[in-house]
Write a protein that holds these residues in place. Structure first.
Motif, mmCIF file in Angstrom:
data_model
loop_
_atom_site.group_PDB
_atom_site.id
_atom_site.type_symbol
_atom_site.label_atom_id
_atom_site.label_comp_id
_atom_site.label_asym_id
_atom_site.label_seq_id
_atom_site.Cartn_x
_atom_site.Cartn_y
_atom_site.Cartn_z
ATOM 1 N N ILE A 202 -27.222 24.883 -37.633
ATOM 2 C CA ILE A 202 -28.391 24.017 -37.736
ATOM 3 C C ILE A 202 -28.654 23.676 -39.192
ATOM 4 O O ILE A 202 -28.127 24.332 -40.112
ATOM 5 C CB ILE A 202 -29.647 24.686 -37.134
ATOM 6 N N THR A 203 -29.457 22.658 -39.413
ATOM 7 C CA THR A 203 -30.035 22.341 -40.728
ATOM 8 C C THR A 203 -31.545 22.223 -40.542
ATOM 9 O O THR A 203 -32.037 21.924 -39.445
ATOM 10 C CB THR A 203 -29.478 21.027 -41.288
ATOM 11 N N LEU A 204 -32.279 22.424 -41.609
ATOM 12 C CA LEU A 204 -33.735 22.369 -41.519
ATOM 13 C C LEU A 204 -34.217 20.973 -41.147
ATOM 14 O O LEU A 204 -35.207 20.815 -40.414
ATOM 15 C CB LEU A 204 -34.355 22.813 -42.843
ATOM 16 N N ASN A 205 -33.539 19.942 -41.646
ATOM 17 C CA ASN A 205 -33.902 18.569 -41.272
ATOM 18 C C ASN A 205 -33.505 18.266 -39.829
ATOM 19 O O ASN A 205 -34.194 17.542 -39.115
ATOM 20 C CB ASN A 205 -33.234 17.561 -42.208
ATOM 21 N N GLY A 206 -32.363 18.828 -39.418
ATOM 22 C CA GLY A 206 -31.851 18.495 -38.097
ATOM 23 C C GLY A 206 -32.665 19.064 -36.952
ATOM 24 O O GLY A 206 -32.596 18.560 -35.833
ATOM 25 N N VAL A 207 -33.432 20.130 -37.213
ATOM 26 C CA VAL A 207 -34.205 20.757 -36.136
ATOM 27 C C VAL A 207 -35.664 20.323 -36.154
ATOM 28 O O VAL A 207 -36.489 20.899 -35.434
ATOM 29 C CB VAL A 207 -34.111 22.292 -36.221
ATOM 30 N N LEU A 208 -36.001 19.325 -36.959
ATOM 31 C CA LEU A 208 -37.380 18.828 -36.952
ATOM 32 C C LEU A 208 -37.705 18.239 -35.580
ATOM 33 O O LEU A 208 -36.972 17.399 -35.051
ATOM 34 C CB LEU A 208 -37.567 17.765 -38.029
ATOM 35 N N ARG A 209 -38.805 18.658 -35.006
ATOM 36 C CA ARG A 209 -39.290 18.102 -33.737
ATOM 37 C C ARG A 209 -40.815 18.227 -33.718
ATOM 38 O O ARG A 209 -41.362 19.289 -33.425
ATOM 39 C CB ARG A 209 -38.690 18.831 -32.537
ATOM 40 N N PRO A 210 -41.505 17.138 -34.023
ATOM 41 C CA PRO A 210 -42.968 17.214 -34.115
ATOM 42 C C PRO A 210 -43.606 17.496 -32.756
ATOM 43 O O PRO A 210 -42.989 17.330 -31.697
ATOM 44 C CB PRO A 210 -43.367 15.824 -34.639
ATOM 45 N N ASP A 211 -44.849 17.923 -32.820
ATOM 46 C CA ASP A 211 -45.646 18.034 -31.610
ATOM 47 C C ASP A 211 -46.058 16.633 -31.145
ATOM 48 O O ASP A 211 -46.072 15.685 -31.930
ATOM 49 C CB ASP A 211 -46.891 18.887 -31.874
ATOM 50 N N PRO A 212 -46.432 16.475 -29.876
ATOM 51 C CA PRO A 212 -46.828 15.143 -29.381
ATOM 52 C C PRO A 212 -48.096 14.651 -30.079
ATOM 53 O O PRO A 212 -48.948 15.448 -30.499
ATOM 54 C CB PRO A 212 -47.061 15.375 -27.887
ATOM 55 N N PRO A 213 -48.256 13.335 -30.208
ATOM 56 C CA PRO A 213 -49.508 12.780 -30.763
ATOM 57 C C PRO A 213 -50.712 13.177 -29.914
ATOM 58 O O PRO A 213 -50.598 13.459 -28.723
ATOM 59 C CB PRO A 213 -49.261 11.269 -30.731
ATOM 60 N N LEU A 214 -51.877 13.180 -30.563
ATOM 61 C CA LEU A 214 -53.111 13.605 -29.915
ATOM 62 C C LEU A 214 -54.069 12.427 -29.752
ATOM 63 O O LEU A 214 -53.913 11.379 -30.389
ATOM 64 C CB LEU A 214 -53.789 14.704 -30.740
ATOM 65 N N ASN A 215 -55.072 12.617 -28.889
ATOM 66 C CA ASN A 215 -56.194 11.692 -28.725
ATOM 67 C C ASN A 215 -55.739 10.262 -28.426
ATOM 68 O O ASN A 215 -56.195 9.300 -29.052
ATOM 69 C CB ASN A 215 -57.081 11.696 -29.983
ATOM 70 N N VAL A 216 -54.834 10.114 -27.503
ATOM 71 C CA VAL A 216 -54.367 8.775 -27.114
ATOM 72 C C VAL A 216 -55.437 8.123 -26.242
ATOM 73 O O VAL A 216 -55.872 8.690 -25.234
ATOM 74 C CB VAL A 216 -53.036 8.855 -26.355
#
Length: 449
Positions: A202-216
């Motif tokens: 893995i790489t630190l950039n490659g495993v980036l996965r944000p949480d879903p957006p809020l307050n839609v």
């Protein structure tokens, strides 16, 4: 040149072929007995002893004690996880031996996935399980830089029963290279066996996965029946003061199953221009690192909204609705306004309903034909009255005029015409041989009166 590369290549292959971290079953003590679920096992108090001594058994499990059948040998059939515990044999009140029974099966092979919620968060590696692990199961994770001979850092993993998964936290040192590859190894073990997961790079950039957006949220835009405004906010785990996200929005009208998608959205709002009039729409948003590193987040929770509707259109749609009554011929009758369905009077007899059902259901074309025939008959009668009135007026005028005064001899254009009283109002039909057009009472039109 080649002589300089050979040592480097050798080091790379040596590092890549370095032995894995040890992954074996946990050791058992001499007073521990292992049994598999569903198996049969026999516990013995001693191997050799007097045969005339009565041996009793007691098991302590889950904080409770229970007496068991007496005898030097204690058979247990079709083991279950609940049978695990400490079994002790006694002669009288003297304890002779205690055995710890474990009912376990080898652990599942881990299938690890790693992700990082933002640039300033640690890496989380996790894997789900089909069944709850046996008590005493241990999960470990090792991380080291690839192609290096340095020792790997060891991390202990925790099991979360609610999500039914093991989770390991990998500490990321400050200033670590985001593109440098890391080697991740995992091992799960218990007394019944062990299982090693496949190594991941893995790489630190490659495993980036944000949480879903809020307050839609989805709101209507005034006087725009085909537009919707969608707003959302950054997830709380992402610091948007230093790092940005890009978003993807998908939406569909509620009867449909297929989504329309809008990509490359860099703001936290979007105007939908092709919404369906009068229909509720389902909208979801997901996020990814602004430069496309890592993976997309999960979709946000569904938000629902409908476009703006003109109140006039709403009133016109609500003013009349189809209330079709089955007729005797199997068809359905009139479309009635809603006020006819309101109960008339305190007794709720519903007079307007009876009146509406008694009305004629004739076609409007019948009334048009009847009205046209009536108008044609009235015009014909008026024409006949006017014709006779003028004849009567001429006869009266001729009778009052003195004989011979101011009279002029009229030269007839053709054969003498019969008297007016003998002239029919309608000429008889001409024979096909005549070939001319007959006009009745031409002298009346040329009289000059």
């Amino acid at each position: 040149m080649s002589c300089c590369l050979q040592p480097l290549i050798f080091l790379l292959f040596a590092a890549a072929a370095a032995p894995r971290q040890p992954c074996g079953p946990l050791g058992l003590s001499h007073d521990t007995v292992l049994g598999r679920p569903g198996a049969n096992i026999t516990l013995r108090c001693w191997d050799e002893g007097p045969g005339n001594v009565t041996v009793s058994w007691r098991v302590e499990e889950w904080g409770r004690s229970q007496r068991l059948p007496a005898g030097n040998a204690l058979p247990l059939h079709r083991l279950r996880h609940e049978d695990a515990g400490t079994y002790s044999c006694f002669v009288g009140s003297h304890r002779l031996r205690s055995l710890r029974l474990l009912v376990q099966e080898p652990p599942e092979t881990p299938r690890v996935s790693c992700y990082r919620r933002s640039h300033d968060h640690d890496v989380l590696c996790e894997w789900p399980l089909r069944a709850k692990p046996s008590p005493g199961t241990r999960a470990m994770l090792w991380v080291k830089q690839r192609f290096t001979a340095e020792n790997a850092t060891e991390q202990r993993c925790r099991f979360f029963s609610k999500s039914q998964k093991f989770v390991c936290r990998v500490k990321v040192p400050r200033g670590a290279d985001d593109i440098k590859p890391l080697l991740v190894s995992t091992c799960v073990s218990n007394a019944a066996g062990s299982a090693a997961g496949e190594d991941k790079i893995i790489t630190l950039n490659g495993v980036l996965r944000p949480d879903p957006p809020l307050n839609v949220t989805v709101t209507a835009l005034e006087k725009a029946p085909q537009r919707l405004r969608v707003n959302w906010s950054y997830p709380s785990s992402w610091d948007h003061r230093f790092y940005w996200l890009r978003f993807q929005v998908r939406y569909r009208p509620e009867p449909a199953q297929t989504f329309s998608e809008v990509d490359q959205v860099t703001t936290t709002w979007l105007d939908i221009h092709d919404a369906w009039r009068g229909l509720r729409h389902v909208v979801q948003v997901r996020a990814q690192e602004e430069f496309g590193h890592g993976a997309w987040s999960e979709w946000s929770r569904e938000a629902v909204g409908a476009p703006w509707t003109d109140p006039k259109d709403l009133n016109s749609e609500m003013g009349f609705f189809s209330s079709q009554f089955p007729m005797e011929d199997g068809t359905y009758g009139l479309t009635l306004p809603p006020e006819l369905f309101v109960e008339d009077g305190a007794d709720g007899t519903g007079g307007p309903i009876m009146e509406a059902s008694a009305r004629s259901t004739a076609s409007p074309y019948t009334f048009l034909v009847a009205g046209g025939s009536l108008l044609l008959g009235i015009a014909l009668c008026i024409g006949i009255v006017l014709r006779y009135r003028q004849l009567w007026w001429m006869d009266g005028w001729r009778g009052a005029k003195p004989e011979g005064e101011g009279q002029h001899v009229l030269v007839p254009l053709g054969s003498p015409s019969p008297p007016l009283s003998d002239t029919p109002l309608l000429s008889p039909p001409c024979s096909p041989a005549s070939g001319g057009l007959h006009v009745t009472s031409l002298d009346y039109f040329f009289s000059g009166q």
